[in-house]
Each structure stands twice: as structure tokens, then as C-alpha cells.
Design a protein around this motif. Structure first.
Motif, short mmCIF file in Angstrom:
data_model
loop_
_atom_site.label_atom_id
_atom_site.label_comp_id
_atom_site.label_asym_id
_atom_site.label_seq_id
_atom_site.Cartn_x
_atom_site.Cartn_y
_atom_site.Cartn_z
N PRO A 206 0.03 -20.06 1.18
CA PRO A 206 -0.33 -18.65 0.97
C PRO A 206 0.28 -18.08 -0.33
O PRO A 206 1.13 -18.72 -0.95
CB PRO A 206 0.30 -17.96 2.19
N TYR A 207 -0.18 -16.90 -0.68
CA TYR A 207 0.39 -16.16 -1.82
C TYR A 207 0.83 -14.79 -1.31
O TYR A 207 0.30 -14.30 -0.31
CB TYR A 207 -0.68 -15.95 -2.91
N GLU A 208 1.78 -14.19 -2.03
CA GLU A 208 2.20 -12.85 -1.66
C GLU A 208 1.83 -11.90 -2.80
O GLU A 208 2.05 -12.22 -3.98
CB GLU A 208 3.72 -12.84 -1.45
N VAL A 209 1.24 -10.77 -2.42
CA VAL A 209 0.93 -9.76 -3.44
C VAL A 209 2.23 -9.03 -3.76
O VAL A 209 2.74 -8.28 -2.94
CB VAL A 209 -0.16 -8.78 -2.94
N THR A 210 2.77 -9.27 -4.95
CA THR A 210 4.10 -8.72 -5.25
C THR A 210 4.03 -7.47 -6.12
O THR A 210 5.02 -6.79 -6.31
CB THR A 210 4.98 -9.77 -5.97
N GLN A 211 2.85 -7.21 -6.67
CA GLN A 211 2.74 -6.03 -7.53
C GLN A 211 1.28 -5.58 -7.59
O GLN A 211 0.39 -6.43 -7.63
CB GLN A 211 3.17 -6.46 -8.94
N ILE A 212 1.08 -4.26 -7.57
CA ILE A 212 -0.27 -3.73 -7.79
C ILE A 212 -0.16 -2.69 -8.90
O ILE A 212 0.56 -1.70 -8.74
CB ILE A 212 -0.83 -3.09 -6.50
N ARG A 213 -0.81 -2.95 -10.01
CA ARG A 213 -0.70 -2.03 -11.15
C ARG A 213 -1.99 -1.27 -11.35
O ARG A 213 -3.08 -1.86 -11.32
CB ARG A 213 -0.42 -2.82 -12.44
N ASP A 214 -1.86 0.03 -11.57
CA ASP A 214 -3.03 0.86 -11.86
C ASP A 214 -3.31 0.78 -13.36
O ASP A 214 -2.48 1.18 -14.17
CB ASP A 214 -2.69 2.31 -11.43
N THR A 221 -4.56 -4.19 -11.11
CA THR A 221 -4.14 -5.57 -11.27
C THR A 221 -3.28 -5.99 -10.09
O THR A 221 -2.34 -5.28 -9.72
CB THR A 221 -3.34 -5.76 -12.58
N LEU A 222 -3.65 -7.12 -9.48
CA LEU A 222 -2.85 -7.68 -8.38
C LEU A 222 -2.07 -8.86 -8.92
O LEU A 222 -2.66 -9.76 -9.51
CB LEU A 222 -3.74 -8.24 -7.27
N ARG A 223 -0.77 -8.83 -8.69
CA ARG A 223 0.01 -10.02 -9.04
C ARG A 223 0.26 -10.80 -7.74
O ARG A 223 0.71 -10.22 -6.75
CB ARG A 223 1.35 -9.62 -9.67
N CYS A 224 -0.07 -12.07 -7.73
CA CYS A 224 0.08 -12.90 -6.53
C CYS A 224 1.02 -14.06 -6.83
O CYS A 224 0.79 -14.82 -7.78
CB CYS A 224 -1.27 -13.45 -6.10
N THR A 279 -13.60 -4.32 -3.24
CA THR A 279 -12.86 -3.97 -4.45
C THR A 279 -12.28 -2.55 -4.38
O THR A 279 -11.25 -2.28 -4.98
CB THR A 279 -13.77 -4.12 -5.70
N ALA A 280 -12.96 -1.68 -3.62
CA ALA A 280 -12.46 -0.29 -3.52
C ALA A 280 -11.17 -0.22 -2.73
O ALA A 280 -10.39 0.71 -2.88
CB ALA A 280 -13.53 0.59 -2.89
N ASP A 281 -10.94 -1.21 -1.86
CA ASP A 281 -9.76 -1.16 -0.99
C ASP A 281 -8.55 -1.87 -1.57
O ASP A 281 -7.46 -1.79 -1.02
CB ASP A 281 -10.11 -1.82 0.36
N VAL A 282 -8.77 -2.60 -2.67
CA VAL A 282 -7.71 -3.46 -3.20
C VAL A 282 -6.41 -2.69 -3.43
O VAL A 282 -5.33 -3.15 -3.09
CB VAL A 282 -8.22 -4.12 -4.51
N HIS A 283 -6.52 -1.45 -3.97
CA HIS A 283 -5.27 -0.73 -4.29
C HIS A 283 -4.59 -0.15 -3.05
O HIS A 283 -3.49 0.36 -3.15
CB HIS A 283 -5.52 0.34 -5.35
N HIS A 284 -5.27 -0.25 -1.89
CA HIS A 284 -4.61 0.20 -0.65
C HIS A 284 -3.75 -0.90 -0.04
O HIS A 284 -3.07 -0.67 0.96
CB HIS A 284 -5.65 0.63 0.40
N LEU A 285 -3.82 -2.09 -0.63
CA LEU A 285 -3.03 -3.21 -0.08
C LEU A 285 -1.54 -2.86 -0.14
O LEU A 285 -1.08 -2.37 -1.17
CB LEU A 285 -3.21 -4.44 -0.95
N PRO A 286 -0.79 -3.16 0.92
CA PRO A 286 0.65 -2.96 0.80
C PRO A 286 1.27 -4.09 -0.03
O PRO A 286 0.79 -5.22 0.03
CB PRO A 286 1.14 -3.04 2.26
N GLU A 287 2.27 -3.79 -0.84
CA GLU A 287 2.96 -4.88 -1.54
C GLU A 287 3.58 -5.79 -0.50
O GLU A 287 4.03 -5.34 0.54
CB GLU A 287 4.01 -4.31 -2.50
N GLY A 288 3.54 -7.07 -0.75
CA GLY A 288 4.03 -8.04 0.24
C GLY A 288 2.91 -8.57 1.11
O GLY A 288 3.13 -9.47 1.93
#
Ligand SMILES: Cc1cc2nc3c(=O)[nH]c(=O)nc-3n(C[C@H](O)[C@H](O)[C@H](O)COP(=O)(O)OP(=O)(O)OC[C@H]3O[C@@H](n4cnc5c(N)ncnc54)[C@H](O)[C@@H]3O)c2cc1C
Length: 438
Positions: A206-214, A221-224, A279-288
Motif C-alpha cells: 500500500p501507499y500512504e497519502v502524506t500530503q495534499i497540496r492545493d 497534488t497528492l503525495r503518496c 476527482t472532486a473528492d480527492v481534496h477531502h481525503l484525510p492525510e494518512g
């Protein structure tokens, strides 16, 4: 050269496997007293059946098969060849109608199960083609269509096999049985590979989403970062399938280009523009949050095409694979001439503009031209659309020494490609990535 040889190998294998069932018809013992038309009809039926079976392999995203061509080319081949397979299969009953000068075979209540199997298989194939060609007119969501597509494909193949067994003429010899069993096992293995083994492997990687940049203008931008494994290497410009919120067994996964440098080993970054529900929901992802990533895929990369320099033409969010290439070239310390023409609707849609401007420090021969359709009053860059006249102004003196990478909306790709050709760019030097595989 390596990809050329690999490509020729897979194409050759495809032709051999498609024609393999003909050996069953023409080399094995033939049912007595059968005329040429019947044998031809059977042969075409078998070739069509093998082609349908091979479709499972084409769409299974085997990286070795995909590597020489790129996934979009394979999927285009998959679409075109299914029409050919359909026509070949249609010739099978058509020749029998012609032989009998009658449509009695269509009188299903009077027919044995093998004819029912054949008819239902053909109907499933028609359904498959109709729902694929007219998916958007039928207003089928991509995920719904994928379920329908997979189910109808399995039904087509399974019912056709039922027909072959029901007819029973070409399964008498041991070698014929072995051939059919091997083909059956291969198809089932591919299905298991796609639906069970591959998702199981993603579960363990798996990967962890560690950062979401506007990034502004509804782009994020999702950092995984890989968890407990090393991730994967990729060529700058390639893409991967991303599963968020769900398990890797879920049907919902979306393709996104890696935007980060290919030399970055700690993480992958995807820069995503809001478009529909996913794609509209991507920025609602919690970090981690956990992400599953299937990649890399695609042939859209400067790594494959050595050249004196590169010209990148991006439209809107089509900058992502090009950004990966620029970041990678900067990490290499590349000193070749690079030209980036980046077109967008408004200033805010020039994603990464500040970073691109800063890249000039690390890429001494990078030239950047921004083009806006709808510029602010104080804009002193280019405006309108990228056309032959604009390209003529900026393209390098010897265009054939460069390789060209285009990514953006479909109308832009078509027009820019035409314009490049008008500027004497060889067609083999133009590489395009379309953000739409279906
Ligand atoms: C090779 C490739 C690279 C891409 N890279 C990026 C990128 O870096 N950044 C970015 O913002 N977008 C990228 N896209 C586009 C992105 O995949 C779509 O915008 C996204 O899948 C749309 O999903 P949605 O549910 O939000 O929108 P929807 O409104 O549901 O879909 C819009 C359209 O996107 C396509 N689509 C939807 N779901 C899928 C799917 N699972 N698989 C394939 N196509 C689908 C369909 O044509 C659909 O009609 C890329 C696409 C491709 C093919």
C-alpha cells in the motif's frame, strides 16, 4: 530498438495464437462429408473465438506486453480488433445460412442447445460492442460500463465455448482437447490474475497519502509514500491507476500521470484536476489515507527517444506528465535545449507556473512560452490558441532534431499535431498523451 523487437515479438505471437485454432480444423481429423463452405465457416468461427479470448490478455495490463506500445495504443488495438473479430464471427453463421439457403438455424425453439449457446454468445458480443461504442450516448458511468463490459466479455467467451463443446467435432483427439483446455486455463488465469492475484499484491504494497497540496483552480497534488516496500521505478511521463477510499479489489480505479520526478524514490506525486465525482473528492481525503497504485504504464516519455532537445506542448492539466519530465531533466542536470509551450484558459490554470519559472535556474536551456485563451489585461505573453504561425515563431531551427511531447484536451492535440506537421516536424517525432482511454 529493444521496444521495437519486443513489439514485433508480441504482434507475431498475437497472429500465431489467433490462427492456432485453424490447426484444429485443418490438421485434425475432419468430420466426414463436409463441404468447403462449412469448413471455412468453422475456421472463421474459431479464429474469431481466439481473437475474443486474446482480448482478455490485451486488457489485462501485463507490463511486458504494454511496454513497447503504451496502454492507449493497446486499447485502441483492442477496440479496432474487436470489430474485426465481430465481423469474422458473424461470417461463421452467415456462411451456414448461405450454404443452406435458409435461416432455419434462427428458429431457436427447434434448435439444440449448441445453437442457443452460439446465438446468446453473439448477442452478448453485440451488447459488448454497443455499450462500448455508445457508452456516453447511453449515459453509462465509467464504472457501470466496466462491470457490464467484463460480464458480457466473460459471457461471450463462455457461451462460445459451450457452443464448441456442444458441436463436439473438434474436441475428439487428445491434442485438440489439450489445446482447448490450455486456452481455457489461460483465459481463467488472466481473470484470476486481474481480479484476485494483482489486488492481493497491492494489498501487501500500500501507499500512504502524506500530503495534499492545493495548487489553485481546483487542482490538488497528492503525495503518496510507499509503506513497507520500495515503490516502483518509472519513466518520467508515465502514469498509474490510483485506488482511493476502496480496497484494491474495488472496480473503481482512475489513471493519473506521475507529476513528480522519476529520480524521486521516496514518494510519487499526482496532480489532479476536479472533473467528476472521483476527482472532486480527492481534496477531502484525510492525510494518512491509504492508496493503492498500479503502475507504471505508458510510452509517453523522453527516456525512450534520445534527441538533441525536446519540445513540450501542454494544455491545462496536461502539464502533469510534462512536469514530471521537466523535474526529472532538472534532477539529471540536463543541458539540452528544451522548449515548453504551455497553454491554458486563464492565468490561474497555468498550474506549477512559479515552479516552472524557478526551473530555469537548474535547466539553463529551458525556454518557456505561456499561452492564455482568456488573459488578464496586463498579460504580455502569447494569447489565443497554439497554431502553426505561433509554432513557426518558437520552434527550433532544425525541428527534426527534436522530439515533441503533447498532452492536453483532444481538440488541442489534433490542431497542434497538424501545426507541427506543417512546420516540418516528422510524424514519428510527435508523441501524444490523451487523458481519455475510453
Ligand atoms: C493516461 C492518463 C493520465 C491522466 N493523468 C491525469 C492527471 O495527471 N491529472 C488529472 O487531473 N487527470 C488525469 N487523467 C484524467 C483522469 O483519469 C480523469 O479525469 C478521471 O478519471 C475522471 O474521473 P471522475 O470520476 O472524477 O470523472 P467522471 O466525470 O466520472 O469521468 C470523466 C471522464 O473521465 C474518464 N474516466 C472516468 N473514470 C475513468 C477511469 N476509471 N479510467 C479511465 N478513464 C476514466 C471517462 O472518459 C469519463 O467520461 C488522466 C487520464 C489518463 C487516461
Amino acid at each position: 530498438m529493444k521496444h521495437l523487437i519486443q513489439g514485433a515479438f508480441w504482434l507475431g505471437l498475437y497472429v500465431i495464437v489467433s490462427l492456432l485454432p485453424l490447426c484444429v480444423v485443418f490438421l485434425g481429423p475432419r468430420p466426414p462429408g463436409r463441404d468447403f463452405i462449412t469448413e471455412l465457416s468453422v475456421a472463421l468461427g474459431f479464429v474469431g473465438l481466439a481473437m475474443i479470448g486474446l482480448q482478455f490478455f490485451l486488457t489485462a495490463r501485463f507490463r511486458h506486453i504494454e511496454a513497447p506500445y503504451g496502454l492507449d495504443l493497446i486499447l485502441r488495438f483492442h477496440r479496432e480488433i474487436s470489430t474485426a473479430a465481430f465481423l469474422i464471427i458473424l461470417a461463421h453463421p452467415a456462411l451456414l445460412f448461405w450454404r443452406d439457403r435458409s435461416f432455419e438455424l434462427l428458429n431457436l425453439p427447434q434448435q439444440p442447445p449448441r445453437v442457443w449457446f452460439a446465438t446468446l454468445s453473439l448477442l452478448a458480443l453485440v451488447g459488448l460492442i454497443v455499450t462500448s461504442v455508445w457508452r456516453t450516448s447511453l449515459k453509462l458511468e465509467y464504472e457501470t460500463w466496466r462491470v457490464i463490459h467484463g460480464s458480457l466479455a466473460i459471457a461471450t467467451l463462455g457461451l462460445a465455448m459451450g457452443h464448441v463443446i456442444g458441436v463436439g467435432h473438434y474436441i475428439a483427439d487428445l491434442w485438440q482437447q489439450i489445446l482447448w483446455i490450455l486456452m481455457g486455463i489461460a483465459s481463467v488465469t488472466v481473470l484470476l490474475w486481474i481480479r484476485v492475484f494483482k489486488p492481493l499484491s497491492f494489498l501487501r504494497h500500500p501507499y500512504e497519502v502524506t500530503q495534499i497540496r492545493d495548487e489553485g483552480a481546483d487542482v490538488y497534488t497528492l503525495r503518496c509514500e510507499p509503506v513497507g516496500h520500495e515503490g516502483f521505478d518509472f519513466d518520467a511521463g508515465q502514469f498509474a491507476w490510483l485506488t482511493l477510499w476502496d480496497s484494491p479489489f474495488s472496480i473503481e480505479e482512475h489513471p493519473f500521470s506521475m507529476a513528480s520526478s522519476a529520480l524521486e524514490t521516496e514518494f510519487l506525486e499526482f496532480t489532479i484536476k476536479e472533473l467528476g465525482d472521483f476527482t472532486a473528492d480527492v481534496h477531502h481525503l484525510p492525510e494518512g489515507a491509504t492508496a493503492y497504485i498500479d503502475g507504471p504504464y505508458g510510452a509517453f516519455s523522453f527516456e525512450r527517444y534520445p534527441a538533441a532537445g525536446y519540445v513540450f506542448l501542454a494544455g491545462g492539466i496536461g502539464i502533469t506528465p510534462i512536469m514530471s519530465m521537466l523535474r526529472t531533466l532538472a534532477d539529471y542536470g540536463d543541458t539540452r535545449h528544451l522548449l515548453l509551450i504551455f497553454a491554458a484558459k486563464q492565468l490561474e490554470n497555468l498550474t506549477f507556473r512559479e515552479e516552472i519559472d524557478a526551473l530555469h535556474d537548474r535547466l539553463p536551456h529551458l525556454e518557456t512560452i505561456y499561452v492564455l485563451n482568456d488573459p488578464p489585461d496586463d498579460w504580455d505573453g502569447e494569447q489565443g490558441y497554439v497554431d502553426a504561425a505561433m509554432l513557426d515563431t518558437y520552434l527550433p531551427e532544425y525541428p527534426a532534431r527534436y522530439q515533441y511531447f503533447l498532452c492536453g484536451p483532444y481538440p488541442m492535440l489534433i490542431n497542434v499535431e497538424k501545426a507541427l506537421l506543417a512546420c516540418d516536424v516528422p510524424t514519428t517525432h510527435i508523441h501524444a498523451e490523451l487523458f481519455n482511454l475510453v
